[in-house]
Design a protein around this motif. Structure first.
Motif, PDB file in Angstrom:
ATOM      1  N   THR A 205      23.507  -2.392 -26.586  1.00 21.04           N
ATOM      2  CA  THR A 205      23.037  -0.986 -25.799  1.00 21.04           C
ATOM      3  C   THR A 205      22.811   0.097 -26.758  1.00 21.04           C
ATOM      4  N   ASN A 208      19.473  -0.330 -28.573  1.00 28.04           N
ATOM      5  CA  ASN A 208      18.342  -0.172 -27.502  1.00 28.04           C
ATOM      6  C   ASN A 208      18.148   1.323 -27.023  1.00 28.04           C
ATOM      7  N   PHE A 227      13.135  -1.101 -34.827  1.00 25.71           N
ATOM      8  CA  PHE A 227      12.984  -2.448 -34.134  1.00 25.71           C
ATOM      9  C   PHE A 227      13.193  -3.653 -35.260  1.00 25.71           C
ATOM     10  N   PRO A 233      17.203  -8.927 -31.646  1.00 31.92           N
ATOM     11  CA  PRO A 233      16.615  -8.141 -30.447  1.00 31.92           C
ATOM     12  C   PRO A 233      16.469  -8.997 -29.235  1.00 31.92           C
ATOM     13  N   ILE A 236      15.422  -6.626 -23.693  1.00 32.73           N
ATOM     14  CA  ILE A 236      15.236  -5.125 -23.396  1.00 32.73           C
ATOM     15  C   ILE A 236      14.531  -4.379 -24.734  1.00 32.73           C
ATOM     16  N   SER A 237      15.135  -4.923 -25.985  1.00 27.99           N
ATOM     17  CA  SER A 237      14.439  -4.595 -27.064  1.00 27.99           C
ATOM     18  C   SER A 237      12.753  -4.644 -27.025  1.00 27.99           C
ATOM     19  N   THR A 240      11.096  -2.501 -24.531  1.00 29.89           N
ATOM     20  CA  THR A 240      10.982  -1.059 -24.837  1.00 29.89           C
ATOM     21  C   THR A 240      10.079  -0.841 -25.800  1.00 29.89           C
TER      22      THR A 240
END
Length: 700
Positions: A205, A208, A227, A233, A236-237, A240
């Protein structure tokens, strides 16, 4: 024994029936079928606390807070869950005082109760009150309550206080650390966020949150580099960064990232689909939509909205008909598409055919009617709307204000139980648009007495009122308020200040505001040019125009109205002709009536009446009242009776009830010694039922 057994069986059956009803009630509420849920609730012969809590939560989730409160107040038995649900609902909808009143009356509070109240105050920026609630929590304070306070401090920019509380916590968890980090990243404090991230206890979290922070600040290069550092990852990564590329218009990078994703959920597909809808030909979006393995309501709504925006309404309608489930949002998207093209009847057919209407659907239809100028239908729909929100009320106020019906706009405004800044702005700007400048300033003062804060739009409208009233002292007071409020750097407010000082004859102060503006848009340049024009400083206006060009700002139609007006007021004939003809040749702008009126005024002031009349005759658009009025004024100045007669006739056709036109023609005839025609012009005022304004009562 038999009777007792029968009683137990009956009680068990009743309990089972209530359980089944509660389960169905919850299902209906979660699927958005609130009306059906309410009908089931009202029909239930037996209800328990779970029943009431389910209905209470459903009403609160759909924003029907007053109904939820009425249900809560009438509950035969409330447990802590009931109290917490009602307090949370009031908190989520900004009714902090009501939430606190209930909190203080609670017979028993649990950790959730305290956390909700701390969050309520912290979210509204009342950090001292939030901290007071935290400090008053008896016994060992729960981690969730600490976290709510840390988040409040961080999101409101008080990072030192957030760090101090984090260190004071007996047992901070990952949520504690991430709450502080979220405050930094959401506030754009990425330098400090990086330092904090390097020192903190972190999980996925945390990674991210940092990635989302870089994306939010628009630093896609840093986001991409960060990243690459994430060992594993998660989806969600990936999503995003994918969303960041799409928002930045980097559709090729987005597609490359999308193709490299090890797994794609429906969210990833929807983000990519939305990117194609906004950044690529709609056919590419349709192709991607067809490839989607799983589609949800967001997928359907996105593609239907994209087709509607592209004007492919029949294709959008055909796609909507293929949907295997009911989706209010998708139908609303097609309704919006119809309304954008003034196809109100088609939109209404969709609206009337819907079994369920949410608040957005109602507001879309009402707003569409307002935009199409069908205010009667908008009002009828508004009156039928079961749960009006702030948007509904504000839409009707703005609609009547824009239509010049300020008495109706004010009537709606006064019936509102609660008003927000948009409500006040709609009324204040409405008064300005309808030339009721004193009323606009009066309502600004009323607004200042209440709890709503003025924003840049409020100040811009009030400054326009000051400019038109030429009340410099009030303009200066608004300027001081702007500085204190922090809106002084907003370009809209800055532009309004330029106009205000210029129209009050303080062109040097207008120029100073312009020079101090951090960001200047085309409106800023136009405001300064118009300011010099209205103060008769044509040479200075031209200098600003040249500076504007040198700064790479392309002039628009409004710019040329200002520069031509400046040339007219300063008698710069050759310069005016040059700018007029360069409009079409150099800037490919088509002259509109305002440009022709400026040129007629320019030529007329110089006594070139024949050239002015030839310009009017050669217009590629129909001359309006402004053009003929400029010619009539020039004829009055140079006592050209023949042309004046012609201009007056055209004006009387366009403005049959405007007394000043007849008075001016009467004066011209009298000055030429043509008393019969002068009397005839005066008689026309009575014949056409025109009332002369007081300032013209003694004319002729």
């Amino acid at each position: 024994m038999a009777a007792a057994a029968a009683t137990k069986v009956t009680a068990a059956a009743a309990a089972s029936a209530v359980f089944r009803s509660n389960k169905e009630l919850t299902r209906l509420a979660r699927s958005g079928q609130l009306a059906a849920a309410r009908r089931l609730f009202d029909a239930m012969p037996l209800r328990n606390t779970v029943t009431y809590n389910a209905m209470l939560s459903a009403l609160a989730r759909h924003g029907r807070i007053d109904e939820a409160r009425a249900l809560f107040d009438g509950m035969p038995g409330r447990n802590t869950v009931s109290w917490n649900a009602m307090i949370a609902a009031l908190s989520d909808h900004g009714r902090v005082a009501d939430a606190r009143s209930l909190f203080d009356r609670m017979p028993v509070r649990d950790e959730f109760s305290w956390t909700v109240m701390v969050s309520c105050y912290a979210r509204g920026g009342d950090l001292e009150l939030a901290r007071d609630v935290l400090d008053r929590m008896p016994g060992d304070k729960c981690t969730a309550c600490y976290n709510a306070m840390i988040s409040g401090y961080a999101k409101n920019g008080r990072f030192d206080d957030a760090m101090k509380l984090l260190r004071e916590m007996p047992a901070p968890d990952l949520v504690s650390w991430n709450s502080a980090l979220a405050g930094l990243t959401q506030s754009g404090e990425m330098v400090r966020a990086v330092q904090f991230f390097d020192e903190m206890v972190k999980d996925m979290t945390s990674w991210n949150l940092m990635l989302a922070g870089f994306v939010r600040t628009g630093d896609l290069n840093a986001a991409s580099s960060f990243f690459a550092k994430i060992e594993s990852p998660n989806v969600i990564s990936w999503v995003t960064l994918l969303n960041g590329y799409c928002r930045a218009g980097r559709i090729a990078d987005a597609r490359d990232l999308f193709d490299r994703m090890p797994e794609r959920n429906v969210v990833a597909w929807n983000v990519m689909l939305d990117g194609y809808v906004h950044l690529s030909p709609i056919e590419e979006a349709c192709k991607l939509f067809d490839e989607m393995p799983i589609k949800n309501s967001i997928s359907w709504t996105t593609i239907i909205s994209g087709l509607a925006r592209a004007g492919k309404l029949q294709e959008a309608k055909d796609l909507l008909d293929k949907m295997s489930f009911n989706c209010v949002a998708a139908k609303t998207a097609l309704m919006h598409g119809y309304l954008q093209r003034n196809m109100a009847d088609d939109a209404r057919r969709i609206f009337d055919g819907m079994e369920v209407h949410d608040t957005v659907c109602w507001n879309t239809m009402i707003s569409g009617y307002v935009q199409c100028g069908i205010l009667e239908e908008a009002m009828l729909l508004f009156q039928r709307m079961p749960n009006k929100d702030m948007v509904s009320w504000n839409t009707m106020i703005a609609g009547y204000a824009q239509d010049g019906q300020m008495h109706k706009a004010i009537g709606i405004f006064r019936r509102m139980n609660r008003r927000n800044t948009v409500s006040w702005n709609s009324v204040i700007s409405g008064f300005v648009q309808n030339d009721r400048f004193v009323d606009a300033l009066h309502h600004f003062m009323l607004m200042r007495r209440g709890t709503n804060r003025a924003d840049w739009s409020t100040y811009a409208s009030c400054l326009r009122a000051c400019a038109n009233l030429a009340v410099l002292h009030v303009g200066r007071q608004l300027h001081n308020l702007l500085v204190r409020s922090g809106h002084i750097n907003d370009s809209f407010a800055g532009n309004a200040l330029i106009s205000t000082y210029a129209k009050c004859g303080r062109i040097l102060e207008a120029k100073q505001i312009f020079d101090e503006m951090v960001y200047k848009d085309i409106v800023s340049w136009n405001a300064l040019i118009d300011g010099y024009a209205s103060n008769g400083q044509g040479t200075e206006a031209i200098a600003v125009f040249r500076e504007m060009e040198a700064n790479g700002v392309r002039p628009d139609e409004v710019t040329f109205v200002g520069i031509l007006s400046a040339c007219s007021h300063a008698g710069l004939i050759d310069e005016g002709l040059f700018f007029f003809y360069s409009m079409t040749k150099e800037y490919l702008l088509k002259p509109v009536a305002e440009h022709y009126a400026c040129m007629v005024d320019l030529l007329g002031r110089a006594g070139k009446l024949n050239e002015a009349f030839e310009l009017v005759q050669g217009m590629q658009i129909q001359p309006n009242a402004g053009v003929w009025g400029a010619l009539l004024g020039a004829c009055h100045m140079h006592k050209n009776h023949e042309l004046a007669q012609l201009a007056a006739e055209r004006l009387s056709e366009l403005e049959p009830r405007k007394a000043s036109n007849y008075v001016l023609l009467s004066n011209i005839s009298a000055e030429a010694g043509k008393w019969d025609e002068s009397e005839k012009a005066r008689a026309s005022i009575k014949e056409k039922g025109v009332n002369k304004p007081p300032g013209l009562a003694g004319s002729t």
